[in-house]
Design a protein around this motif. Structure first.
Motif, short mmCIF file in Angstrom:
data_model
loop_
_atom_site.label_atom_id
_atom_site.label_comp_id
_atom_site.label_asym_id
_atom_site.label_seq_id
_atom_site.Cartn_x
_atom_site.Cartn_y
_atom_site.Cartn_z
N LEU A 94 57.18 76.91 0.05
CA LEU A 94 57.85 78.09 0.58
C LEU A 94 58.28 77.86 2.03
N LEU A 95 57.36 77.40 2.84
CA LEU A 95 57.65 77.19 4.25
C LEU A 95 58.54 75.97 4.47
N SER A 96 58.22 74.85 3.81
CA SER A 96 58.96 73.61 4.06
C SER A 96 60.42 73.75 3.65
N SER A 97 60.70 74.48 2.56
CA SER A 97 62.09 74.64 2.14
C SER A 97 62.85 75.50 3.15
N ARG A 98 62.21 76.55 3.64
CA ARG A 98 62.88 77.41 4.63
C ARG A 98 63.19 76.64 5.90
N LEU A 99 62.21 75.89 6.40
CA LEU A 99 62.41 75.15 7.64
C LEU A 99 63.48 74.09 7.50
N LEU A 100 63.52 73.42 6.35
CA LEU A 100 64.54 72.40 6.13
C LEU A 100 65.93 73.01 6.10
N LEU A 101 66.10 74.10 5.37
CA LEU A 101 67.41 74.74 5.29
C LEU A 101 67.87 75.23 6.66
N GLU A 102 66.94 75.76 7.43
CA GLU A 102 67.29 76.23 8.78
C GLU A 102 67.68 75.07 9.69
N GLU A 103 66.96 73.96 9.56
CA GLU A 103 67.27 72.79 10.38
C GLU A 103 68.64 72.23 10.05
N LEU A 104 68.96 72.13 8.77
CA LEU A 104 70.23 71.54 8.36
C LEU A 104 71.42 72.45 8.62
N SER A 105 71.21 73.75 8.50
CA SER A 105 72.32 74.69 8.60
C SER A 105 72.48 75.32 9.97
N GLY A 106 71.40 75.37 10.75
CA GLY A 106 71.44 76.08 12.02
C GLY A 106 71.42 77.58 11.86
N ARG A 107 71.05 78.07 10.67
CA ARG A 107 71.00 79.50 10.39
C ARG A 107 69.55 79.94 10.12
N LYS A 108 69.33 81.22 10.25
CA LYS A 108 68.03 81.78 9.88
C LYS A 108 68.05 82.06 8.38
N VAL A 109 67.03 81.64 7.68
CA VAL A 109 66.92 81.83 6.23
C VAL A 109 65.88 82.92 5.97
N VAL A 110 66.30 83.99 5.28
CA VAL A 110 65.40 85.14 5.11
C VAL A 110 65.12 85.47 3.65
N GLY A 111 65.81 84.81 2.71
CA GLY A 111 65.67 85.16 1.30
C GLY A 111 65.07 84.05 0.46
N PHE A 112 64.40 84.43 -0.61
CA PHE A 112 63.76 83.45 -1.51
C PHE A 112 63.93 83.88 -2.95
N ARG A 113 64.19 82.91 -3.80
CA ARG A 113 64.16 83.13 -5.26
C ARG A 113 63.41 81.97 -5.91
N MET A 114 62.45 82.31 -6.75
CA MET A 114 61.64 81.30 -7.42
C MET A 114 62.39 80.72 -8.61
N ALA A 115 62.19 79.43 -8.83
CA ALA A 115 62.79 78.76 -9.99
C ALA A 115 62.37 79.46 -11.27
N ARG A 116 63.35 79.62 -12.17
CA ARG A 116 63.14 80.23 -13.49
C ARG A 116 62.58 81.65 -13.39
N MET A 117 62.81 82.28 -12.25
CA MET A 117 62.39 83.68 -12.03
C MET A 117 60.90 83.89 -12.28
N GLN A 118 60.11 82.90 -11.94
CA GLN A 118 58.67 83.01 -12.11
C GLN A 118 58.05 83.82 -10.98
N HIS A 119 56.86 84.31 -11.23
CA HIS A 119 56.18 85.15 -10.24
C HIS A 119 55.58 84.31 -9.12
N VAL A 120 55.74 84.80 -7.90
CA VAL A 120 55.08 84.23 -6.72
C VAL A 120 54.44 85.39 -5.96
#
Length: 264
Positions: A94-120
């Motif tokens: 959860l954290l590593s994906s957000r930080l990577l996307l923010e680093e690559l894009s220069g944007r703040k990432v605020v949304g999450f969707r789990m693969a196959r709509m599974q519960h988190v």
């Protein structure tokens, strides 16, 4: 003045691992290549119709397509789809994906969707720094989940906004990717219209590989239907219909959540 219904076009940008579910082996590069091809088709329609979309992207796809992430049009939202599509560790991904996307894009990432709509667990999503999640399909999908008692409308719970995928007001017919792929377009349009008028929002989700040629893989017809180009024209027709009928305002999920916050 009453706000127009919100139309949320979202795409889960991920490795094309669906052939693995049906016993066909393909390496990561082929998975990524199939998604690249389909994503180009999807984004072409988005560009032609000049609508914003929300892109839930895995860390793996982002790592291998960093230039695309950097050059993403500012009107689109970038959100997390976890780090890998086929495996998940809530303590790290959860954290590593957000930080990577923010680093690559220069944007703040605020949304999450789990693969196959599974519960988190919401506590894990909140701890990783997200504002909202969109992993709930409030219907029954045999072999996947049963959410027939879940809310069909957005709700705030445990510190997060939850934006469910859209289902019809009656009978909870899901309007997700398989419905778009398999229902006649006129039927799908009508269901979208009814849902917008009743619920005040429409949350549709797709995958890039759907818009690529999947004919070489041993997939059932209901999964591969439309993958030789038909789905591209179908998507454009749907967007043009929603625009011409004036059924709502296209927006990113982040902006939709801001509207909900203002009205909370």
């Amino acid at each position: 003045m009453k706000q127009a219904p919100a139309i949320l076009l979202t795409i889960d940008v991920e490795e094309c691992d669906i052939p693995l579910e049906y016993g066909y082996s393909l390496d990561l590069e082929e998975q990524l290549d199939q998604s690249r091809k389909g994503l180009a088709e999807f984004m072409s329609v988005i560009s032609q119709t000049q609508v914003p979309c929300t892109i839930f992207c895995t860390g793996v796809y982002a790592q291998h397509n960093s230039e695309w992430i950097k050059e993403l049009d500012a009107k689109h939202e970038l959100a997390s789809h976890g780090f890998y599509h086929s495996k998940f560790d809530p303590q790290t991904d959860l954290l590593s994906s957000r930080l990577l996307l923010e680093e690559l894009s220069g944007r703040k990432v605020v949304g999450f969707r789990m693969a196959r709509m599974q519960h988190v667990e919401e506590a894990d999503i909140l701890k990783a720094g997200y504002t909202y999640h969109s992993s709930l399909n409030p219907t029954w999908i045999p072999g996947r989940y049963n959410h027939l008692k879940a809310s069909k409308l957005p709700f705030f719970e445990k510190g997060l906004w939850n934006i469910p995928a859209s289902v019809t007001p009656n009978f909870r017919i899901p309007l997700f990717w398989l419905a778009f792929k398999n229902f006649p377009l006129w039927v799908y349009k009508q269901m979208c219209k009814e849902t917008l008028l009743k619920h005040g929002f429409l949350n549709l989700y797709f995958h890039p590989w759907e818009f690529a040629d999947l004919s070489k893989y041993p997939l059932p017809a209901h999964v591969s239907r439309g993958s030789k180009g038909e789905l591209v024209s179908k998507l454009k027709s749907l967007i043009l219909y929603l625009q011409e009928e004036g059924l709502g305002e296209f927006m990113t999920m982040e902006n939709f959540v801001k509207q909900l916050e203002n009205g909370k």
